[in-house]
Design a protein around this motif. Structure first.
Motif, mmCIF file in Angstrom:
data_model
loop_
_atom_site.group_PDB
_atom_site.id
_atom_site.type_symbol
_atom_site.label_atom_id
_atom_site.label_comp_id
_atom_site.label_asym_id
_atom_site.label_seq_id
_atom_site.Cartn_x
_atom_site.Cartn_y
_atom_site.Cartn_z
ATOM 1 N N LYS A 299 -18.185 -44.897 20.948
ATOM 2 C CA LYS A 299 -19.034 -43.743 20.630
ATOM 3 C C LYS A 299 -18.872 -43.279 19.179
ATOM 4 C CE LYS A 299 -20.002 -41.543 25.026
ATOM 5 N NZ LYS A 299 -19.756 -42.773 25.821
ATOM 6 N N ASP A 300 -17.756 -43.664 18.558
ATOM 7 C CA ASP A 300 -17.506 -43.225 17.175
ATOM 8 C C ASP A 300 -18.365 -43.986 16.153
ATOM 9 O OD1 ASP A 300 -15.561 -41.419 17.996
ATOM 10 O OD2 ASP A 300 -14.035 -42.993 18.063
ATOM 11 N N PHE A 301 -19.141 -44.972 16.613
ATOM 12 C CA PHE A 301 -19.921 -45.789 15.686
ATOM 13 C C PHE A 301 -21.402 -45.430 15.716
ATOM 14 C CE2 PHE A 301 -16.013 -48.009 16.194
ATOM 15 C CZ PHE A 301 -15.771 -48.553 14.943
ATOM 16 N N SER A 302 -21.968 -45.301 14.530
ATOM 17 C CA SER A 302 -23.405 -45.012 14.438
ATOM 18 C C SER A 302 -24.210 -46.269 14.707
ATOM 19 C CB SER A 302 -23.783 -44.496 13.052
ATOM 20 O OG SER A 302 -22.783 -43.673 12.546
ATOM 21 N N LYS A 303 -23.736 -47.394 14.150
ATOM 22 C CA LYS A 303 -24.457 -48.654 14.333
ATOM 23 C C LYS A 303 -23.467 -49.777 14.604
ATOM 24 C CE LYS A 303 -28.836 -47.683 13.732
ATOM 25 N NZ LYS A 303 -29.439 -47.230 14.971
ATOM 26 N N ILE A 304 -23.878 -50.682 15.467
ATOM 27 C CA ILE A 304 -23.086 -51.876 15.744
ATOM 28 C C ILE A 304 -24.015 -53.083 15.592
ATOM 29 C CG2 ILE A 304 -21.749 -53.101 17.513
ATOM 30 C CD1 ILE A 304 -20.957 -50.302 18.571
ATOM 31 N N ALA A 305 -23.523 -54.071 14.851
ATOM 32 C CA ALA A 305 -24.345 -55.246 14.570
ATOM 33 C C ALA A 305 -23.484 -56.487 14.739
ATOM 34 C CB ALA A 305 -24.886 -55.184 13.145
ATOM 35 N N PHE A 306 -24.017 -57.507 15.347
ATOM 36 C CA PHE A 306 -23.231 -58.734 15.512
ATOM 37 C C PHE A 306 -24.157 -59.937 15.644
ATOM 38 C CE2 PHE A 306 -23.603 -56.291 19.409
ATOM 39 C CZ PHE A 306 -24.203 -57.166 20.287
ATOM 40 N N TYR A 307 -23.567 -61.107 15.483
ATOM 41 C CA TYR A 307 -24.339 -62.332 15.628
ATOM 42 C C TYR A 307 -24.663 -62.587 17.086
ATOM 43 C CZ TYR A 307 -25.823 -67.102 15.764
ATOM 44 O OH TYR A 307 -26.580 -68.218 15.995
ATOM 45 N N ALA A 308 -25.844 -63.102 17.336
ATOM 46 C CA ALA A 308 -26.179 -63.614 18.669
ATOM 47 C C ALA A 308 -27.116 -64.789 18.475
ATOM 48 C CB ALA A 308 -26.853 -62.532 19.510
ATOM 49 N N ASN A 309 -27.141 -65.667 19.448
ATOM 50 C CA ASN A 309 -27.979 -66.859 19.313
ATOM 51 C C ASN A 309 -29.467 -66.545 19.391
ATOM 52 O OD1 ASN A 309 -26.039 -68.890 18.906
ATOM 53 N ND2 ASN A 309 -25.507 -68.836 21.090
ATOM 54 N N ASP A 310 -29.793 -65.439 20.080
ATOM 55 C CA ASP A 310 -31.193 -65.048 20.180
ATOM 56 C C ASP A 310 -31.243 -63.563 20.528
ATOM 57 O OD1 ASP A 310 -31.337 -64.735 23.195
ATOM 58 O OD2 ASP A 310 -30.702 -66.842 23.047
#
Lengths: 390, 475
Positions: free
Chosen positions: B217-228
């Motif tokens: 919850k402390d994060f405004s945005k989360i981004a990560f790699y995904a295959n699709d």
């Protein structure tokens, strides 16, 4: 200081092959044909009478070294120099030969040129890799170089594709009558305008063809000329050659609206010949119309009109065969194509035959004195020669 | 303390609609468009462009190290980063390194940069990441993949976002692979990969949060790699990320999945919308997982307008009309005449100063700048009296042509694709002749504003010759 060889050099023999896609002959066949025709006309024996030879080839595959001449002609033991100076190679061979005769060192010399391009199978001119070893700086095809000029002339002077087409129509009209021309077909403006683009804005009919051919002249001094051919010879009134940059597109001062090389070579030739107003004092001219835009710029650089007025000369039909100052009565490079080493020699053959009143194609009426202009490289080298009836 | 001082992105101007890919391959369209590198672009050129977007308004001579990460290095034996460093005009003594062989190599390059700065060895490190992966022709991956680059300048200050904690977890998972002899990316049954992917990603993020003493919850945005995109959303849900508010947009509608660059491209996109105090988590995936997070500072507000970034590059686009043109761009079919085989690699090396960092000569006698560098000034003839100067990157067209006899790269023309060339007056008065790219017939005009862009010119002598071309200034 440049001296003068006005009236010191006579042209006593001319020879030229059929120009075109000549599949059944090689460079040797073509050169033998042109040289022997010139020697016959000069009433000389090429083996016994000739003291020195200059032979022009641009591509190494058309012949390298002095053997480009000695091997096909089987004339051995004489001084032969191969000349290469871009598309002006042929006329530069004549310039060097003329200097040798005028100096008195040699009595009778041959200047000739040949090119056999079709055998290479290239579309357009074959590349000359070793000439530009820099691997990433962009290179331009020959039509692309002159296309850069057309874009500027359209922008600055309002010239149009129609103006260029008129040059093609005029030269095709003249070439139709010349038995040695590559193309002997009259065309109309629409045909020229509808042709596919080769290098925008230049279309197929704005470009001269890739052709094979050879041409030769025999030079001597006037006193020897009289003994060999009587009064049937022409004399050189003036000549000039100027070399500029190989990369005009990198010169921030270059305007792409004409060629300093031509202007400087013309100044040298006019000065030597004592010509002040070429439009009035000369009867006609042969210019290097490798592309239609080039012919229009040549009018200006040869001082037939002011900058920007080149298109007016074609619009007002000044340069047609019946005009006030015919240009390229033979059909020019447009109809002969451009076997590079041969072209400058062919121009001087045509120029000589015109002033002697024995043009093979259309004869310019009352032609006594005219010029030929040979341009090479990215506008880098220009040669101008003025020839008159004896 | 280590912070992100600047970021930049590069997305090629060319896009192809997935409807067109569907038409050509028969695979149902996934909607939207994907980015396609031009035929004269690769991971090196895209890294240079992203690097320029990142540092164009900064002092490039202050950079101490350049990291380049990609799974598609144009050279396997020869350092790719050195070419990029030269094109970016970095100092001769910067540390350079290629990071490769895993889709998470971009994050690894960031971590190595942070370590180098923390150790005191470097003050500023530029990390460039780009990928240009080639899927099996006709496969669904053709719709999924996209080409792009991204760059971050890291330094000893807090910058626009302070880089906080990292966590790494290794596991030789299924995923995708490509052997040295393969041209296309390989993949086993993706269903098996999904299971491992979610577990590894979840464990890594959990461990990172524990280290940092934070919760999701402390994060405004989360981004990560995904295959699709589907795997992206499923994984987010499984981990407990709020898809609507927390999950960074996957850039699938406009760009596609950009390999090693993707997680960091999403981070750059997140920074474009970030506010001071935001925390952003970024995770790369491939033979394990590698995650880190940043805390956005007040300086974020001063930087966003200065670069094209992700949004600017997405806005500036042209559609590739047909799959056949895509095939030509990716060299999936041969249509050119036999190419002249050789060009001098030695000359290319000797002329580096005017080829890669693009310098000209300024004459000390007449003061004019001309190109390239030569002994004698072409304006006034002064010999050996010049200094080398970096040339302006923008100018306008003086004249131009479409050359059908001599095509791009000096190859014989094929009658279809002209060599587009323009004589250009740069803003500093230098005149150059450059090939023009990112355009089709009929787009050029006299006086058109152009800018230079780093491209692959040709591959004669089986060597990759890079140089600058011109393109109309991108919006």
């Amino acid at each position: 200081m440049i001296g003068s060889l006005k009236d010191k050099v006579a042209i006593i023999g001319t020879g030229v092959t059929k120009f075109g896609e000549i599949w059944d002959k090689d460079a040797e066949d073509l050169l033998v044909e042109a040289v022997h025709e010139a020697c016959n006309e000069a009433n000389i024996d090429p083996v016994k009478d000739v003291d020195g030879i200059w032979v022009a080839t641009f591509y190494t595959f058309s012949g390298v070294g002095g053997t480009a001449f000695s091997e096909p002609l089987k004339i051995f033991g004489k001084p032969v120099t191969r000349v290469e100076n871009y598309c002006a190679s042929g006329m530069d061979a004549i310039r060097n030969a003329a200097i040798a005769v005028a100096s008195g060192l040699y009595d009778i010399v041959i200047a000739c040129g040949v090119e056999k391009i079709l055998d290479q199978g290239a579309r357009g001119l074959p590349g000359v890799g070793e000439m530009n070893p820099q691997p990433v700086l962009p290179r331009l095809s020959a039509p692309a170089m002159f296309a850069l000029c057309a874009v500027r002339a359209f922008k600055v002077w309002g010239w149009t594709k129609e103006d260029l087409a008129k040059v093609a129509v005029k030269n095709h009209y003249n070439g139709y009558y010349h038995p040695k021309a590559h193309f002997r077909r009259k065309i109309d403006i629409e045909t020229a305008l509808k042709a596919p683009i080769i290098a925008y804005p230049l279309g197929l009919y704005d470009c001269c063809a890739v052709s094979d051919g050879a041409a030769a002249v025999v030079l001597t001094r006037p006193e020897i000329a009289r003994k060999l051919v009587g009064d049937e010879y022409a004399v050189i009134k003036g000549l000039g050659l100027a070399v500029e940059t190989a990369t005009p597109w990198l010169d921030p001062n270059f305007d792409f609206l004409g060629f300093p090389s031509t202007r400087k070579a013309a100044d040298m030739a006019y000065k030597m010949a004592g010509i002040e107003d070429p439009r009035k004092e000369l009867d006609f001219g042969i210019v290097h119309d490798c592309f239609t835009i080039t012919e229009l710029l040549d009018y200006q650089d040869m001082r037939l009109c002011k900058p920007g007025e080149g298109a007016d000369l074609i619009r007002e039909e000044v340069t047609t065969i019946h005009g006030d100052f015919p240009i390229n009565p033979d059909g020019g490079l447009k109809c002969f194509g451009h076997p590079i080493g041969a072209t400058g020699c062919r121009m001087v053959v045509e120029l000589t035959r015109q002033v002697l009143g024995r043009a093979e194609g259309l004869q310019v009426k009352d032609a006594e004195i005219g010029f030929a202009h040979n341009l090479g490289g990215p506008f880098s080298v220009a040669s101008v020669i003025i020839v008159a009836r004896k | 303390m280590v912070g992100i001082l600047s970021y930049g992105a590069y997305i090629p101007i060319w896009r192809i609609s997935r409807t067109e890919l569907s038409r050509a391959t028969g695979i149902p369209s996934m909607g939207g468009e994907r980015a396609v590198a031009g035929w004269d672009e690769d991971s090196i050129t895209m890294a240079v462009e992203a690097g320029l977007d990142c540092i164009s308004d900064l002092d490039v001579r202050g950079v101490d190290a350049l990291h380049f990460a990609t799974t598609t290095p144009p050279y396997i034996e020869k350092q790719n980063a050195t070419i990029i460093a030269s094109a970016l005009d970095l100092r001769r003594d910067v540390s350079v390194a290629d990071f490769t062989s895993s889709l998470r190599c971009g994050i690894t390059a960031i971590r190595a940069a942070v370590d180098a700065i923390k150790s005191g060895r470097c003050k500023r490190v530029l990390v460039t990441v780009a990928d240009c992966r080639l899927p099996v022709p006709g496969s669904a991956q053709e719709q999924i993949y996209g080409d792009a680059g991204v760059a971050f300048l890291l330094g000893k200050e807090r910058g626009i976002a302070e880089v906080k904690e990292f966590h790494v977890l290794n596991e030789p998972i299924l995923g995708t692979w490509r052997r040295s002899e393969d041209r296309y990316v390989m993949q086993f049954d993706p269903r098996a990969d999904n299971v491992v992917y979610v577990r590894v990603l979840s464990e890594t993020i959990k461990a990172l949060l524990e280290k940092a003493g934070l919760c999701l919850k402390d994060f405004s945005k989360i981004a990560f790699y995904a295959n699709d995109p589907r795997q992206y959303v499923r994984a987010a849900s499984a981990i407990g990320i709020d898809v609507k508010s927390q999950l960074q947009d996957f850039l699938f509608a406009d760009v596609g999945v950009t390999g090693a660059a993707h997680a960091l491209l999403l981070l750059a996109a997140a920074l474009e919308d970030a506010k001071p105090g935001d925390r952003i988590l970024c995770a790369g995936y491939g033979d394990g997982c590698e995650a880190f997070y940043v805390e956005v500072t007040d300086e974020i507000e001063s930087i966003n307008e200065k670069r094209r970034g992700v949004k600017g590059h997405i806005r500036s686009k042209k559609l590739l009309p047909t799959y056949e043109l895509y095939m030509d761009f990716k060299r999936l079919r041969d249509r050119r005449w036999p190419e002249p085989a050789k060009a001098s690699v030695v000359t290319y090396w000797r002329d580096e100063i005017f080829e890669l960092p693009f310098y000209g000569m300024k004459c000390k006698e007449c003061g004019r700048i001309t190109y390239p560098v030569a002994r004698v000034c072409r304006i006034c003839g002064a010999k050996d009296k010049y200094e080398i100067v970096k040339l302006a990157r923008r100018g306008k067209i003086f004249t131009y042509t479409y050359d059908f006899l001599l095509g791009p790269g000096g190859y014989p023309g094929d009658g279809v694709y002209p060599g587009i060339k323009a004589v250009i007056d740069l803003e500093d008065g230098t005149r150059v002749l450059l090939e023009v790219t990112d355009v089709l017939m009929g787009e050029l005009d006299v006086d058109m504003p152009v800018e230079v862009t780093f491209r692959l010119i040709h591959q004669k002598s089986d060597y990759r010759f890079y140089y600058w071309k011109a393109r109309p200034v991108r919006g």
